[in-house]
Design a protein around this motif. Sequence first.
Motif, short mmCIF file in Angstrom:
data_model
loop_
_atom_site.label_atom_id
_atom_site.label_comp_id
_atom_site.label_asym_id
_atom_site.label_seq_id
_atom_site.Cartn_x
_atom_site.Cartn_y
_atom_site.Cartn_z
N HIS A 19 0.84 -1.20 0.00
CA HIS A 19 0.00 0.00 0.00
C HIS A 19 0.88 1.26 0.00
O HIS A 19 1.93 1.28 0.65
CB HIS A 19 -0.88 -0.02 1.25
CG HIS A 19 -1.97 0.99 1.26
ND1 HIS A 19 -1.74 2.33 1.50
CD2 HIS A 19 -3.31 0.87 1.05
CE1 HIS A 19 -2.88 2.99 1.44
NE2 HIS A 19 -3.85 2.13 1.18
N PRO A 20 0.48 2.31 -0.73
CA PRO A 20 1.32 3.51 -0.81
C PRO A 20 1.63 4.15 0.54
O PRO A 20 2.71 4.72 0.72
CB PRO A 20 0.51 4.46 -1.70
CG PRO A 20 -0.88 3.92 -1.71
CD PRO A 20 -0.73 2.44 -1.58
N LEU A 50 -1.21 5.56 -5.29
CA LEU A 50 -0.66 6.83 -4.80
C LEU A 50 -1.61 7.43 -3.77
O LEU A 50 -2.83 7.43 -3.97
CB LEU A 50 -0.49 7.82 -5.96
CG LEU A 50 0.37 7.38 -7.14
CD1 LEU A 50 0.29 8.42 -8.26
CD2 LEU A 50 1.81 7.16 -6.71
N ASP A 51 -1.04 7.95 -2.69
CA ASP A 51 -1.84 8.61 -1.66
C ASP A 51 -1.05 9.79 -1.11
O ASP A 51 -0.08 9.62 -0.38
CB ASP A 51 -2.18 7.63 -0.52
CG ASP A 51 -3.24 8.18 0.42
OD1 ASP A 51 -3.18 9.39 0.74
OD2 ASP A 51 -4.12 7.40 0.85
N TYR A 52 -1.48 11.01 -1.48
CA TYR A 52 -0.78 12.22 -1.05
C TYR A 52 -1.54 12.93 0.07
O TYR A 52 -1.21 14.07 0.42
CB TYR A 52 -0.63 13.20 -2.22
CG TYR A 52 0.14 12.67 -3.41
CD1 TYR A 52 0.90 11.51 -3.34
CD2 TYR A 52 0.11 13.36 -4.63
CE1 TYR A 52 1.60 11.03 -4.44
CE2 TYR A 52 0.82 12.90 -5.73
CZ TYR A 52 1.55 11.73 -5.63
OH TYR A 52 2.25 11.27 -6.74
N HIS A 53 -2.54 12.29 0.64
CA HIS A 53 -3.43 12.96 1.59
C HIS A 53 -2.73 13.34 2.89
O HIS A 53 -2.88 14.46 3.38
CB HIS A 53 -4.63 12.06 1.89
CG HIS A 53 -5.63 12.67 2.82
ND1 HIS A 53 -6.46 13.70 2.43
CD2 HIS A 53 -5.94 12.41 4.12
CE1 HIS A 53 -7.24 14.05 3.44
NE2 HIS A 53 -6.94 13.28 4.48
N TYR A 54 -1.99 12.40 3.46
CA TYR A 54 -1.39 12.63 4.78
C TYR A 54 0.00 13.25 4.71
O TYR A 54 0.38 14.04 5.56
CB TYR A 54 -1.33 11.33 5.57
CG TYR A 54 -2.68 10.77 5.90
CD1 TYR A 54 -3.47 11.36 6.89
CD2 TYR A 54 -3.18 9.66 5.24
CE1 TYR A 54 -4.72 10.86 7.20
CE2 TYR A 54 -4.44 9.14 5.55
CZ TYR A 54 -5.21 9.74 6.52
OH TYR A 54 -6.44 9.25 6.82
N GLN A 62 6.54 6.39 -3.63
CA GLN A 62 5.22 5.87 -4.01
C GLN A 62 5.13 5.63 -5.51
O GLN A 62 4.61 4.61 -5.96
CB GLN A 62 4.13 6.85 -3.57
CG GLN A 62 3.85 6.86 -2.09
CD GLN A 62 2.62 7.69 -1.77
OE1 GLN A 62 1.61 7.66 -2.48
NE2 GLN A 62 2.68 8.44 -0.68
N LYS A 63 5.63 6.59 -6.28
CA LYS A 63 5.59 6.46 -7.74
C LYS A 63 6.38 5.24 -8.20
O LYS A 63 5.91 4.46 -9.05
CB LYS A 63 6.14 7.72 -8.41
CG LYS A 63 5.26 8.95 -8.27
CD LYS A 63 5.94 10.16 -8.90
CE LYS A 63 5.11 11.42 -8.74
NZ LYS A 63 5.79 12.61 -9.30
N ASP A 86 -6.03 12.00 -3.60
CA ASP A 86 -5.40 13.32 -3.75
C ASP A 86 -4.17 13.26 -4.65
O ASP A 86 -3.17 13.94 -4.40
CB ASP A 86 -5.01 13.88 -2.37
CG ASP A 86 -6.22 14.17 -1.49
OD1 ASP A 86 -7.34 14.20 -2.03
OD2 ASP A 86 -6.04 14.35 -0.28
N ALA A 87 -4.25 12.43 -5.69
CA ALA A 87 -3.10 12.27 -6.59
C ALA A 87 -3.54 12.05 -8.03
O ALA A 87 -2.88 11.35 -8.79
CB ALA A 87 -2.24 11.09 -6.11
N ASP A 88 -4.66 12.65 -8.39
CA ASP A 88 -5.28 12.35 -9.68
C ASP A 88 -4.36 12.58 -10.89
O ASP A 88 -4.28 11.74 -11.78
CB ASP A 88 -6.56 13.17 -9.86
CG ASP A 88 -7.71 12.62 -9.02
OD1 ASP A 88 -7.44 11.79 -8.13
OD2 ASP A 88 -8.86 13.03 -9.25
#
Length: 208
Positions: A19-20, A50-54, A62-63, A86-88
């Motif tokens: 998981h990212p 990808l998860d840029y939220h936190y 991640q990429k 948050d990584a569209d």
Amino acid sequence: KTLSICENNEFVFFAYGLHPLNVGKEKINTNEILKISCHKKMIAIGETGLDYHYSKDTINLQKKNFIDHIKLSQNTELPLIIHSRDADKDMQRILCQEYEKKPFFAVMHCFSSSQSLATTAIELGFYLSMSGIITFPKSNELCDIFSNVPIDKILVETDSPYLSPVPFRGKRNEPSYIVNTVKKGAEIFSISPKSFSEITSKNFNQLF
């Protein structure tokens, strides 16, 4: 433990991936995933994405992790379970550039992103998965996005133990609650819950 559960229960299967949000914390690698992908009960790779939220501190890791998982999917022909938050823009770019190199199959897990990402995913032949989020009072925009997706590209999930649908919101989620998500999904497509269940079950078998 996971393998034991799957091997002893006919209708239990598993996916394997990093998981990212765990990138940099856990130490599984592509060779481990590749080795276990031969197991008869492994039906997908992931969830990954990808998860840029936190935090954005691990974006580059991640990429790389995500692209590594895509390559595994391309090589094994197992579908990807993709997490995107948050990584569209980066998600769309990576999906398109890697798909152009070699096609692969995927589901956008627990989809709650933009219309733009939904369109890209469908154009690539991917599936979009509904979770309990669609039952929330402020989910009208998301429901509208789903209403424009071909019904043969829709899946339904619990994301247990999270995202319990109304009227269980805020409580620990469990598989039986999926009935409530199915009812809302059927409403979105103006068909009966029974028909919606049959179609999404067929879609699951088609992908996995």
